[in-house]
Write an enzyme that holds these catalytic residues in place. Sequence first.
Site, PDB file in Angstrom:
ATOM      1  NE  ARG A 116      -4.443  10.232 -11.620  1.00 39.38           N
ATOM      2  CZ  ARG A 116      -3.574  11.009 -12.259  1.00 39.38           C
ATOM      3  NH1 ARG A 116      -3.299  12.210 -11.786  1.00 39.38           N
ATOM      4  NH2 ARG A 116      -3.004  10.621 -13.365  1.00 39.38           N
ATOM      5  CG  HIS A 152      -1.824   2.067 -10.626  1.00 35.95           C
ATOM      6  ND1 HIS A 152      -3.080   2.495 -11.015  1.00 35.95           N
ATOM      7  CD2 HIS A 152      -1.303   3.096  -9.922  1.00 35.95           C
ATOM      8  CE1 HIS A 152      -3.306   3.706 -10.556  1.00 35.95           C
ATOM      9  NE2 HIS A 152      -2.235   4.106  -9.895  1.00 35.95           N
ATOM     10  CE1 TYR A 180      14.748  -0.544   6.248  1.00 39.18           C
ATOM     11  CE2 TYR A 180      13.603   1.495   5.706  1.00 39.18           C
ATOM     12  CZ  TYR A 180      14.781   0.788   5.872  1.00 39.18           C
ATOM     13  OH  TYR A 180      15.990   1.412   5.667  1.00 39.18           O
TER      14      TYR A 180
END
Length: 813
Positions: free
Chosen positions: A29, A75, A119
Site C-alpha cells: 500500500r 484493486h 466530471y
Amino acid sequence: MANHIQELTLEEVMGDRFGRYSKYIIQERALPDVRDGLKPVQRRILYAMQMDGNTYDKGFRKSAKSVGNIMGNFHPHGDSSIYEAMVRLSQDWKLRIPLVEMHGNNGSMDGDSPAAMRYTEARLAKISTELLKDIEKDTVEMVLNFDDTQQEPTVLPAGFPNLLVNGATGISAGYATEIPPHNLREVIKATLMVMANPDVSLAELMTAVKGPDFPTGGIIQGLDGIKKAYETGRGRVIVRSRCSIEEVRGHKQQIVVTELPYEVNKAQLVKRIDDLRLAKKVDGIAEVRDESDRFGLSVVIELKKDANAQGILNYLYKNTDLQISYNFNMTAISNGRPMQLGLRPMISAYLDHRRTVVTRRSEYDLKKAQTREHIVQGLMKALSILDQVIKTIRASKDKGDAKNNLVKAYDFTPEQAEAIVSLQLYRLTNTDITALQQEEAELNKAIAGYQDILAHPAARDRVIKNELEKVAKEYGDDRRTRIEDKVEELEVDTTVTVADEQVMVLVSRDGYVKRSSLRSYQAVDDQQNGLKEQDFAVFQKQLSTLDHVYIFTSLGNVIYRQVFELDDERWKDSGEHLSQTVGLQPNEVVLRVFAFKDLQTKGNFVLGTTNGLIKQTALNDLQPTRTYKTKAMVAIKLKDDAATVSDVYFTDAADKQTVFAATTNGYGLSFALTEVPISGARAAGVKMINLKDGDTVVNYILSAAPEKDEVAIVTQRGAFKKMKLSQVPATSRAKRGLQILRELKKNPHRIVAMQLVAEGVVLDVLTTAGAVLTINPADHPLGDRFGNGSFVIDTDESGTPVYVHCRLLETLI
C-alpha cells in the site's frame, strides 16, 4: 468431533496479526517499489488503463469508467482512494513528469479538491507507455488478481528510473518515505554512469544528478544535505521560493514570488502572509495578492513606501512557507523488504531490474522468432513441392489426416503441417517465395541479435543504454530547481517586524515591567501606575519600541529586553513580573534600568557591591545571548553569599568621573574612576574600600563635579544630613576613608542610604512599619562631615528607615 480451539495469549495474537497487517501495509500500500517507483495502486491504475486501451494515442475517457475498471479487476478498495491516486499521477506540480493526462479540474496548488470522477476524463500520458512497454512479452512476473480471474504484474518493465524522476511520499507501519523528484536527463545520465562503472563514486554521480529537481522549481540550499541523502538515504536541505524585488510607482517596492517550494499550499501561504500583516507581526506590507493565471504563478507582496524590502523578505523566509526544510527519507521496497537507499544503490537496483526485463524480453522474442522461422522454412519447402502437397491434402480424409500425411510423406513437423493446412487457398497460389526468403533472412538476423544479447552482457547493456538515451531525448527537459551550495543564514532586522512607536516604559523595584501606549499613559493620573504601595518605579521613561533595555538586579544579574518584547498593558495595570520569564530570587530586587538606541553604544557599566568591590564592564561584553528571554545574564560575580550589588551606573567618560563610597559605619572614600579596571561580565571586580570587620558599603555614587555636588545621608535613627562631596578629598582606591558621621558611644548612627542630591529630587523613605515618608533635601541646610544631621523621622512612631528612593517632584527617574 475434533476440538479446533487454540489457547493463545493476547500478546501472541496481537503480535502476529499486527505483524501481518504491517507487512501488508508496507509492501502492498504505502511504499513504492525501487524498480518501477510505483505503489501497488499506481501500478494497477497504469496497467488497467493500458489493458483497457485508454492510452495517449486514443481519446479521453471518463475517469469514473477507469476507476470502476481498476476497482473491479485489480484493486478492491474504495473508489475515492483509487481516484485520488489517479489524480495525483496527473498533477504537474506534484510529479516531475505526470503519468496520466486529465481533462477537467484535477485540483490546484491552492489545495483545491479535484472535480468528482464523473466530471473528469483521463488517459495515460505518452511517457507511461515507456513504463508499460513489453509487458506482454513475459518481461515481469505476473500473479493472479484478488478473485483469481486475471493476471496482474508485480512490477512494471519501467523503461526509465521512475522512482527518482517522480519521487514518492508515503507513511506505513513503522516506515515512511520521502523521495524528491529529479530531472529525467540527469537521472538517465547517472544510470548510464553506473552501468559503465558499478563502483562509480558519489562525487562523480553528482556531476550528473546535481540534486532534486522539483516540478515547482524553487531554490535548494545545502549541498552537504544532498550529499548526505545520496550517501545514506537521509538528509536535509532548505527549499526556498524564487522571489524578486521590483520597483513600482511612488518610490515603492513589491516582492514578486514566481516559484514556491515543493508541495507548499499557495492559498494557505498567501493567507499566512496576510495574517502576519493584519497582526502587525511584520511592518511594511501594504497588501498581498495572488495574481497567478494560466501563464504561471505570481504572488505579489506590495510594500509600503520606504519599507525594508530585503528585511521583510528575510522575515517571510523565516516565518512562512516561502522557505521550508525538506527531509530526504529514501525508503523503498527492495527484494521484498523496505530499505533506505542512497543514490547509487537505488540506480543499481533499477539497473538490475532493467537487465532482467531485457533478458526476459529477448528470450521471449528469440523463442517467437525461432518459432516463426521454423514455420517459414516449412512454407518455403511446401511451395517447392506445391503440387504434391496439394495432392496429398486432397487425398486426405480431414484436416488431421492431412497433417499426418504431410508429416509422413515429406518430413514436415506437426507445427509446419498445421501452418500449411491452415493456409487459405489464395495464399498457396500467390505466396511469393522471395518474400519468405526475405522474412527468413530478417528472422535469422533478429535471432542472432537476441542470442548475442543473451550471451553477452555488454550487448544487453548497449540495448538498455540506447533505449534510455531515446527516452531522455524524447521526454527530457531542462532543470527547473536551482542548487546553491550553502544555506543562507537569515538575519531578520527588528525594524521589519516592529513598528517604531513611542511608548511609556515602567520597571519597578519589585520586578514588575510593562510598556503602555502614550494614550493609555495620558488617560490616567501619573500616580495610578498600577504598583503596590510599598513598590517604587525604578525606571519610567518614554522610549521607542525598537530601543534596548538593560535591567540590573541586586544579585548581580542583568535582564535584556527590546522594548517591543515587554508586555503591552494599560498604564493602570501592574504589568508582568520578571520571574514569569527569567526567575528572580525572593530577596532579589531591581536596582537600575538603562535604555539604549543602539547596542553598539560605547561605554561601560560600573558595578559596586556591599562587600566593597567595584568593577567596570563594557556594554559590548554584555550583549544578549541566545537564551536571553528565559535566562538572566551575569553582570558581576558575587563571591560572598551575603553580598549584593549596591548600585549600577553607565558612563562613557571614565576619566572625568569620581567615585564616592559610603559605608554603614560612617566611612567615606573618594577616588578617580580611572583606578577601576575594565573587566569581563563574570569578573568579581577589585577592592573599592577597605572595610572594617562587620562593615558594609551602603552605596556609592559617580560624580562629574565633586567640588560642587552634594550627598544626602539617612541613618537608622531617622536622622538626615546633607553635605558637600568636597568634604571628603579624593585619595586612592582600597583605602579606609574618612569618617562622615560623628561616632557616638551610645546608640551610634548607622547609614541606611546615601544618594547624590539633584535639583528637584525628593527622597521617599520606606520604613520597617511600611510607611513611606518624603524628605526634600532643599529644605535642609548643609552640614560638615563631623555632624550627624537632624532628626526628621520619629522611628518609634513610623519605624526604622530601610530603603530610600529618589523621585522628581513631577515624574519618577
